[in-house]
Design a protein around this motif. Structure first.
Motif, PDB file in Angstrom:
ATOM      1  N   HIS A 452       0.899  -1.326   0.089  1.00  0.00           N
ATOM      2  CA  HIS A 452      -0.002  -0.081  -0.035  1.00  0.00           C
ATOM      3  C   HIS A 452       0.864   1.388  -0.111  1.00  0.00           C
ATOM      4  CE1 HIS A 452      -2.253  -3.245   1.920  1.00  0.00           C
ATOM      5  NE2 HIS A 452      -3.636  -2.766   1.448  1.00  0.00           N
ATOM      6  N   LYS A 453       2.279   1.211  -0.550  1.00  0.00           N
ATOM      7  CA  LYS A 453       3.190   2.198  -0.311  1.00  0.00           C
ATOM      8  C   LYS A 453       2.519   3.633  -1.183  1.00  0.00           C
ATOM      9  CE  LYS A 453       5.991   0.522  -4.010  1.00  0.00           C
ATOM     10  NZ  LYS A 453       7.214  -0.219  -4.033  1.00  0.00           N
ATOM     11  N   GLN A 454       1.952   3.370  -2.059  1.00  0.00           N
ATOM     12  CA  GLN A 454       1.433   4.646  -2.903  1.00  0.00           C
ATOM     13  C   GLN A 454       0.187   5.246  -2.142  1.00  0.00           C
ATOM     14  OE1 GLN A 454       0.419   3.189  -6.937  1.00  0.00           O
ATOM     15  NE2 GLN A 454       2.772   3.333  -7.563  1.00  0.00           N
ATOM     16  N   LYS A 458       0.003   9.007  -0.246  1.00  0.00           N
ATOM     17  CA  LYS A 458      -1.051   9.807  -0.673  1.00  0.00           C
ATOM     18  C   LYS A 458      -1.705  10.374   0.877  1.00  0.00           C
ATOM     19  CE  LYS A 458      -5.331  10.591  -3.261  1.00  0.00           C
ATOM     20  NZ  LYS A 458      -6.186   9.873  -4.057  1.00  0.00           N
ATOM     21  N   VAL A 459      -2.326   9.565   1.737  1.00  0.00           N
ATOM     22  CA  VAL A 459      -2.961  10.087   2.946  1.00  0.00           C
ATOM     23  C   VAL A 459      -2.019  10.768   3.848  1.00  0.00           C
ATOM     24  CG1 VAL A 459      -4.646   8.197   2.799  1.00  0.00           C
ATOM     25  CG2 VAL A 459      -2.669   7.895   4.029  1.00  0.00           C
ATOM     26  N   ARG A 460      -0.836  10.495   3.811  1.00  0.00           N
ATOM     27  CA  ARG A 460       0.312  11.364   4.363  1.00  0.00           C
ATOM     28  C   ARG A 460       0.648  12.500   4.137  1.00  0.00           C
ATOM     29  NH1 ARG A 460       4.751   6.451   6.009  1.00  0.00           N
ATOM     30  NH2 ARG A 460       3.784   5.985   7.962  1.00  0.00           N
ATOM     31  N   ASP A 461       0.532  12.544   2.444  1.00  0.00           N
ATOM     32  CA  ASP A 461       0.893  13.955   2.029  1.00  0.00           C
ATOM     33  C   ASP A 461      -0.289  14.851   2.238  1.00  0.00           C
ATOM     34  OD1 ASP A 461       3.540  12.972   1.337  1.00  0.00           O
ATOM     35  OD2 ASP A 461       2.948  12.540  -0.733  1.00  0.00           O
ATOM     36  N   GLU A 462      -1.297  14.266   2.139  1.00  0.00           N
ATOM     37  CA  GLU A 462      -2.548  15.300   1.930  1.00  0.00           C
ATOM     38  C   GLU A 462      -2.999  15.152   3.634  1.00  0.00           C
ATOM     39  OE1 GLU A 462      -5.678  12.935  -0.072  1.00  0.00           O
ATOM     40  OE2 GLU A 462      -4.550  13.481  -2.154  1.00  0.00           O
ATOM     41  N   LEU A 486      -7.605   1.918   2.279  1.00  0.00           N
ATOM     42  CA  LEU A 486      -6.595   2.733   1.324  1.00  0.00           C
ATOM     43  C   LEU A 486      -6.571   2.242  -0.100  1.00  0.00           C
ATOM     44  CD1 LEU A 486      -3.431   1.966   3.700  1.00  0.00           C
ATOM     45  CD2 LEU A 486      -4.362   4.121   2.962  1.00  0.00           C
ATOM     46  N   LYS A 487      -7.350   0.987  -0.321  1.00  0.00           N
ATOM     47  CA  LYS A 487      -7.315   0.667  -1.860  1.00  0.00           C
ATOM     48  C   LYS A 487      -8.593   1.299  -2.562  1.00  0.00           C
ATOM     49  CE  LYS A 487      -5.041  -3.832  -1.561  1.00  0.00           C
ATOM     50  NZ  LYS A 487      -5.012  -5.128  -1.812  1.00  0.00           N
TER      51      LYS A 487
END
Length: 505
Positions: A452-454, A458-462, A486-487
């Motif tokens: 789930h790295k991508q 994304k949730v960390r950056d946002e 996440l998916k």
């Protein structure tokens, strides 16, 4: 002839022995007032608390320590660790500053005090547990020391009465060049920095990093390195206290209320136990049905993927495999009717009569539909946590339950991981190292982060998920929920929240 033995101790003097020299002296009741946020945990607590508090406070602290250890094994930097731990500390082990005016300040500090000593009892039994406990407690103290208010921190340090010898002006001038060299050219004016002289063994971190001047067995420590000095003192006192505690442990066998709790806690240092709560972790809007299990299995942890693959291959699972998988499916939200449909269709080699006689009752029992009153009132059994899967009922020949990270050989584990899509050699090598160190839950989390790295980025950056929503997974159902969320980012707003599991003993 009867030989009479006499004690060399004057009986009149026995009653006045220094209480500190009585290893098992009965402590007097003392209700402690906590003046400082930080604590060296010198004085054991003696006030009364309930057994429920005893266990829950310890479990909450264990959750924090286990997460700290996970950060260490993932090679997070001190800054990354502190940022990751802040929401977790606020959740499980908050400590308000003295100036906060918090109404729960004394309660928070009491919980911190008691939970430390409870876990000290639980982890003093073996050298490995003592070493790990001291290490993560030191990490926790360091984080708290760094974020503490400057005035409060200094007031706490002054209460420690540490025998640091101040370096006089004449000695500072005599070794000015050496002191500046050890400080990397700082300070330019030796008068601008204060120094303390301590035995070099008390500041191993500074000696190792060559940040102090050594002479005649003493380390000349600049005042700016106070953190390292205080942390070294904390660790030294902790190690000695753990040794003393280990000697006192046999006395605890006399209390059959505490021994089982302490044993449970020490076993859970592998991975804290958790109870899955369907109310806090449901997935509204998700299609959790018998016909959709194959598709949902892409979000299952490896233990449940292995069960699912074995079931599809053999059209059968043995008892513990059926129980582990049934409770997991119950935990993801599959209702009893759909679960019975799933198992009936999966056991395709059996007639309806055989299925109804031999398998149907066990599924209904797991859901609390049949059985004793207590089973029905409690809605059946709870889904198994990682801890339970790791430690109970290891699989035998022909069985598919258990934890692949623990119960598979490294070759079979690698083959299974490759079959479910883990091809990265660095990840596979990391899993092998985790398995060798018996950090099975970290191996599972390593695979989760790879898969789930991508989405995690994304949730960390946002900023839509906090650190607490991405903390170490310790329950298969939490793995599924987090993977599913996440998916399906952006597809179903109703399910876009991190969720969690409730900790319990």
């Amino acid at each position: 002839m009867i030989r009479q033995e006499f004690s060399r101790i004057d009986p009149k003097r026995r009653g006045i022995l220094d209480h500190r020299k009585k290893q098992f002296a009965t402590p007097a009741f003392q209700n402690v007032e906590y003046k400082h946020r930080l604590n060296f945990y010198i004085t054991p607590p003696t006030a009364d608390i309930t057994l429920e508090q005893f266990e829950q406070w310890a479990i909450d602290r264990l959750r924090v320590l286990a997460e700290l250890e996970a950060c260490s094994f993932r090679n997070k930097s001190p800054a990354e660790t502190a940022a990751h731990m802040k929401p977790i500390l606020d959740r499980y082990l908050p400590l308000s500053s003295s100036t906060s005016g918090s109404a729960t300040l004394q309660h928070e500090r009491q919980k911190d005090h008691y939970s430390h000593f409870i876990l000290r009892l639980a982890f003093a039994s073996t050298e490995d547990l003592r070493r790990r406990f001291s290490r993560v407690e030191t990490m926790l103290f360091r984080i708290r020391f760094q974020v503490d208010d400057l005035r409060e921190r200094q007031a706490f340090v002054e209460t420690l009465n540490l025998d640091w010898e101040p370096v006089g002006d004449d000695e500072r001038r005599e070794f000015a060049e050496e002191l500046r060299a050890a400080g990397g050219g700082y300070p330019k004016r030796i008068e601008d920095e204060s120094y303390f002289k301590v035995d070099w063994e008390r500041v191993p971190e500074l000696v190792e990093n060559r940040r102090v001047f050594l002479k005649a067995g003493h380390a000349y420590v600049p005042g700016r390195e106070q953190l390292s000095m205080v942390v070294a003192e904390f660790t030294g006192k902790m190690d000695k206290a753990l040794e003393l505690t280990s000697r006192a442990l046999p006395r605890l066998d006399e209390d059959d209320r505490l021994s089982p709790i302490l044993t449970h806690l020490s076993q859970n240092f592998t991975t804290p136990d958790a109870k899955y709560s369907t109310t806090s972790t449901s997935l509204p809007g998700a299609d959790i049905s018998a016909r959709n299990i194959d598709a949902l299995s892409a979000s299952f942890p490896l233990c449940m993927q292995n069960l699912h693959r074995s079931l599809r291959r053999d059209a059968h699972l043995k008892h513990y495999g059926r129980l582990q998988y049934t409770l997991f499916l119950k935990g993801i939200g599959l209702n009893l009717e759909e679960c019975l449909v799933f198992w009936r269709s999966s056991f395709s080699k059996f007639t309806d009569d055989v299925f109804n006689k031999e398998y149907r009752y066990n599924v209904r029992h797991a859901y609390g539909d049949v059985g004793g009153d207590s089973n029905r009132r409690g809605n059946g059994c709870s889904p198994f946590s990682c801890q339970k899967i790791l430690t109970e009922h290891p699989p035998g020949p022909g069985e598919a339950h258990g934890c692949p990270y623990r119960h598979f050989s490294i070759d079979n584990l690698t083959n299974l991981l490759q079959q479910v899509g883990v091809k990265d050699q660095e990840v596979l090598r990391g899993v092998k190292e985790d398995k060798e160190k018996q950090k099975f839950h970290l191996a599972c989390n390593r695979v989760f982060e790879y898969a789930h790295k991508q989405e995690i980025k994304k949730v960390r950056d946002e900023g839509t998920w906090g650190a607490a929503q991405l903390e170490t997974i310790v329950h298969p159902n939490e793995y599924f929920k987090r993977s599913y969320l996440l998916k399906n980012l952006g597809r179903n707003p109703a399910v876009e929240n991190g969720g969690d599991v409730k900790m319990e003993g």
